[in-house]
Scaffold this motif. Structure first.
Motif, PDB file in Angstrom:
ATOM      1  N   TYR A  34     -13.595 -30.780  24.218  1.00  0.00           N
ATOM      2  CA  TYR A  34     -12.549 -30.427  25.219  1.00  0.00           C
ATOM      3  C   TYR A  34     -11.452 -29.862  25.246  1.00  0.00           C
ATOM      4  O   TYR A  34     -10.957 -29.823  26.591  1.00  0.00           O
ATOM      5  CB  TYR A  34     -12.290 -32.464  25.531  1.00  0.00           C
ATOM      6  CG  TYR A  34     -13.639 -33.037  26.413  1.00  0.00           C
ATOM      7  CD1 TYR A  34     -14.207 -32.953  27.346  1.00  0.00           C
ATOM      8  CD2 TYR A  34     -14.410 -33.281  25.477  1.00  0.00           C
ATOM      9  CE1 TYR A  34     -15.452 -33.475  28.226  1.00  0.00           C
ATOM     10  CE2 TYR A  34     -15.827 -34.124  25.782  1.00  0.00           C
ATOM     11  CZ  TYR A  34     -16.330 -33.989  27.328  1.00  0.00           C
ATOM     12  OH  TYR A  34     -17.107 -34.768  27.754  1.00  0.00           O
ATOM     13  N   ASN A  35     -11.025 -30.111  23.797  1.00  0.00           N
ATOM     14  CA  ASN A  35      -9.586 -29.874  23.651  1.00  0.00           C
ATOM     15  C   ASN A  35      -9.731 -28.153  23.918  1.00  0.00           C
ATOM     16  O   ASN A  35     -10.388 -27.501  24.428  1.00  0.00           O
ATOM     17  CB  ASN A  35      -9.073 -29.664  21.888  1.00  0.00           C
ATOM     18  CG  ASN A  35      -8.884 -31.004  22.220  1.00  0.00           C
ATOM     19  OD1 ASN A  35      -7.936 -31.856  22.429  1.00  0.00           O
ATOM     20  ND2 ASN A  35      -8.563 -31.088  20.825  1.00  0.00           N
ATOM     21  N   LYS A  37      -7.406 -25.706  28.151  1.00  0.00           N
ATOM     22  CA  LYS A  37      -6.960 -25.531  28.982  1.00  0.00           C
ATOM     23  C   LYS A  37      -8.314 -24.891  29.784  1.00  0.00           C
ATOM     24  O   LYS A  37      -9.125 -23.924  29.548  1.00  0.00           O
ATOM     25  CB  LYS A  37      -5.775 -23.777  28.865  1.00  0.00           C
ATOM     26  CG  LYS A  37      -5.103 -23.680  30.304  1.00  0.00           C
ATOM     27  CD  LYS A  37      -4.194 -22.674  30.329  1.00  0.00           C
ATOM     28  CE  LYS A  37      -3.725 -22.339  31.908  1.00  0.00           C
ATOM     29  NZ  LYS A  37      -2.869 -21.760  31.781  1.00  0.00           N
ATOM     30  N   LEU A  49      -5.772 -27.418  34.444  1.00  0.00           N
ATOM     31  CA  LEU A  49      -6.050 -29.005  33.057  1.00  0.00           C
ATOM     32  C   LEU A  49      -5.945 -28.686  31.069  1.00  0.00           C
ATOM     33  O   LEU A  49      -7.337 -28.075  31.206  1.00  0.00           O
ATOM     34  CB  LEU A  49      -6.895 -29.844  33.489  1.00  0.00           C
ATOM     35  CG  LEU A  49      -7.814 -31.171  33.481  1.00  0.00           C
ATOM     36  CD1 LEU A  49      -6.448 -31.868  32.948  1.00  0.00           C
ATOM     37  CD2 LEU A  49      -8.533 -31.206  33.126  1.00  0.00           C
ATOM     38  N   LEU A  51      -6.297 -30.310  28.043  1.00  0.00           N
ATOM     39  CA  LEU A  51      -6.303 -31.639  27.148  1.00  0.00           C
ATOM     40  C   LEU A  51      -5.515 -30.457  25.690  1.00  0.00           C
ATOM     41  O   LEU A  51      -6.682 -30.441  25.637  1.00  0.00           O
ATOM     42  CB  LEU A  51      -8.022 -31.760  27.382  1.00  0.00           C
ATOM     43  CG  LEU A  51      -8.326 -32.566  28.565  1.00  0.00           C
ATOM     44  CD1 LEU A  51      -9.864 -31.771  28.657  1.00  0.00           C
ATOM     45  CD2 LEU A  51      -7.630 -33.398  29.598  1.00  0.00           C
ATOM     46  N   TYR A  56      -2.843 -34.603  27.787  1.00  0.00           N
ATOM     47  CA  TYR A  56      -3.195 -34.122  29.058  1.00  0.00           C
ATOM     48  C   TYR A  56      -2.429 -33.841  29.964  1.00  0.00           C
ATOM     49  O   TYR A  56      -1.056 -34.115  30.081  1.00  0.00           O
ATOM     50  CB  TYR A  56      -4.187 -34.595  30.098  1.00  0.00           C
ATOM     51  CG  TYR A  56      -3.950 -35.278  31.109  1.00  0.00           C
ATOM     52  CD1 TYR A  56      -3.552 -35.045  32.188  1.00  0.00           C
ATOM     53  CD2 TYR A  56      -3.584 -36.881  31.261  1.00  0.00           C
ATOM     54  CE1 TYR A  56      -3.248 -35.459  33.561  1.00  0.00           C
ATOM     55  CE2 TYR A  56      -3.137 -37.828  32.085  1.00  0.00           C
ATOM     56  CZ  TYR A  56      -2.998 -36.970  33.292  1.00  0.00           C
ATOM     57  OH  TYR A  56      -1.863 -37.301  34.006  1.00  0.00           O
ATOM     58  N   LYS A  58      -2.136 -31.469  33.819  1.00  0.00           N
ATOM     59  CA  LYS A  58      -2.871 -31.218  34.775  1.00  0.00           C
ATOM     60  C   LYS A  58      -1.320 -30.893  35.896  1.00  0.00           C
ATOM     61  O   LYS A  58      -0.244 -31.416  36.012  1.00  0.00           O
ATOM     62  CB  LYS A  58      -2.802 -32.376  35.602  1.00  0.00           C
ATOM     63  CG  LYS A  58      -4.174 -31.882  36.693  1.00  0.00           C
ATOM     64  CD  LYS A  58      -4.328 -33.332  37.110  1.00  0.00           C
ATOM     65  CE  LYS A  58      -5.347 -32.749  37.992  1.00  0.00           C
ATOM     66  NZ  LYS A  58      -6.109 -34.199  39.108  1.00  0.00           N
ATOM     67  N   SER A  70       1.425 -35.427  33.906  1.00  0.00           N
ATOM     68  CA  SER A  70       0.676 -35.567  32.111  1.00  0.00           C
ATOM     69  C   SER A  70       0.755 -36.744  32.110  1.00  0.00           C
ATOM     70  O   SER A  70       0.657 -37.965  32.965  1.00  0.00           O
ATOM     71  CB  SER A  70       1.637 -34.712  30.985  1.00  0.00           C
ATOM     72  OG  SER A  70       3.131 -35.533  31.185  1.00  0.00           O
ATOM     73  N   PHE A  73      -5.324 -39.182  28.057  1.00  0.00           N
ATOM     74  CA  PHE A  73      -6.490 -39.192  28.356  1.00  0.00           C
ATOM     75  C   PHE A  73      -7.547 -40.028  27.305  1.00  0.00           C
ATOM     76  O   PHE A  73      -7.369 -40.181  25.868  1.00  0.00           O
ATOM     77  CB  PHE A  73      -7.420 -37.660  28.710  1.00  0.00           C
ATOM     78  CG  PHE A  73      -7.122 -36.414  27.623  1.00  0.00           C
ATOM     79  CD1 PHE A  73      -8.843 -36.972  26.465  1.00  0.00           C
ATOM     80  CD2 PHE A  73      -6.926 -35.936  26.645  1.00  0.00           C
ATOM     81  CE1 PHE A  73      -8.901 -36.230  25.910  1.00  0.00           C
ATOM     82  CE2 PHE A  73      -7.046 -35.269  26.003  1.00  0.00           C
ATOM     83  CZ  PHE A  73      -8.379 -35.061  25.275  1.00  0.00           C
ATOM     84  N   LEU A  88      -7.903 -40.137  33.149  1.00  0.00           N
ATOM     85  CA  LEU A  88      -6.421 -39.983  33.630  1.00  0.00           C
ATOM     86  C   LEU A  88      -5.383 -40.555  33.440  1.00  0.00           C
ATOM     87  O   LEU A  88      -5.809 -40.735  34.595  1.00  0.00           O
ATOM     88  CB  LEU A  88      -6.615 -38.025  33.970  1.00  0.00           C
ATOM     89  CG  LEU A  88      -6.925 -37.134  33.578  1.00  0.00           C
ATOM     90  CD1 LEU A  88      -7.093 -36.372  34.447  1.00  0.00           C
ATOM     91  CD2 LEU A  88      -7.352 -36.501  32.284  1.00  0.00           C
TER      92      LEU A  88
END
Length: 145
Positions: A34-35, A37, A49, A51, A56, A58, A70, A73, A88
Motif C-alpha cells: 500500500y505504501n 503515492k 493519497l 501512504l 497518510y 491526502k 494527514s 491509517f 484514515l
C-alpha cells in the motif's frame, strides 16, 4: 482403562505447530504494497493519497475547493465484508484557538496490485424525487505513481 499422556517432548512442538497454523490463517495485509503515492484524476477532481509507514497525507481539489489532511491509517478486517477496510484517521488541527476535527474515512479495498488501488467508499443515501432515497456506493480507482 488407562489414559496415555503425550510426553513433554512432543507437547511443545505440537503446540508450536498449532499456533503457527492458527496465526497463518489470519495474517494481516502487508503494509508495503500500500505504501506509495496513489493518484485519482477525474474531469474536475484530483486526489493524491500518500501512504507510508502507517501515516497518510491526502490532498484533493474539486474546482476551486482544496482540502489537505494527514494522519494515521489502519487496516481493519470485518467479517461482514469480503476484503480489507483501509481506515484514515486524520490528525486534529489547531487553528488559533479552535480545534478542527476532520471526519475519519473507511474505504473498502476491492483490489490492489502494483499499479492500481480500487476502493469502495462508505454507503451514502441520496434523496431522489418523492422523498425516496437511493443508495450509492462510489467506487474509486487510484493509479500508483
Amino acid at each position: 482403562m488407562t489414559k496415555k499422556r503425550l510426553s513433554n517432548s512432543l507437547t511443545l512442538p505440537f503446540c508450536s505447530l498449532l499456533l503457527c497454523l492458527a496465526s497463518s490463517c489470519n495474517q494481516t495485509v502487508e503494509e508495503n504494497k500500500y505504501n506509495g503515492k496513489w493518484v485519482l484524476q477525474e474531469q474536475n477532481y484530483n486526489e493524491d493519497l500518500i501512504l507510508k509507514d502507517g501515516n497518510y497525507t491526502k490532498k484533493y481539489s474539486s474546482d476551486d475547493l482544496r482540502v489537505n489532511s494527514s494522519g494515521k491509517f489502519y487496516f481493519n478486517r470485518n467479517k461482514n465484508r469480503t476484503g480489507i477496510t483501509l481506515s484514515l484517521i486524520p490528525n486534529k488541527i489547531i487553528s488559533e484557538k479552535d480545534t478542527i476535527f476532520q471526519e475519519c474515512e473507511n474505504l473498502d479495498v476491492i483490489e490492489i496490485n502494483d499499479s492500481t488501488l480500487i476502493i469502495q467508499k462508505a454507503t451514502q443515501w441520496i434523496e431522489e424525487t418523492n422523498d425516496k432515497f437511493a443508495r450509492v456506493n462510489e467506487i474509486l480507482v487510484y493509479k500508483k505513481q
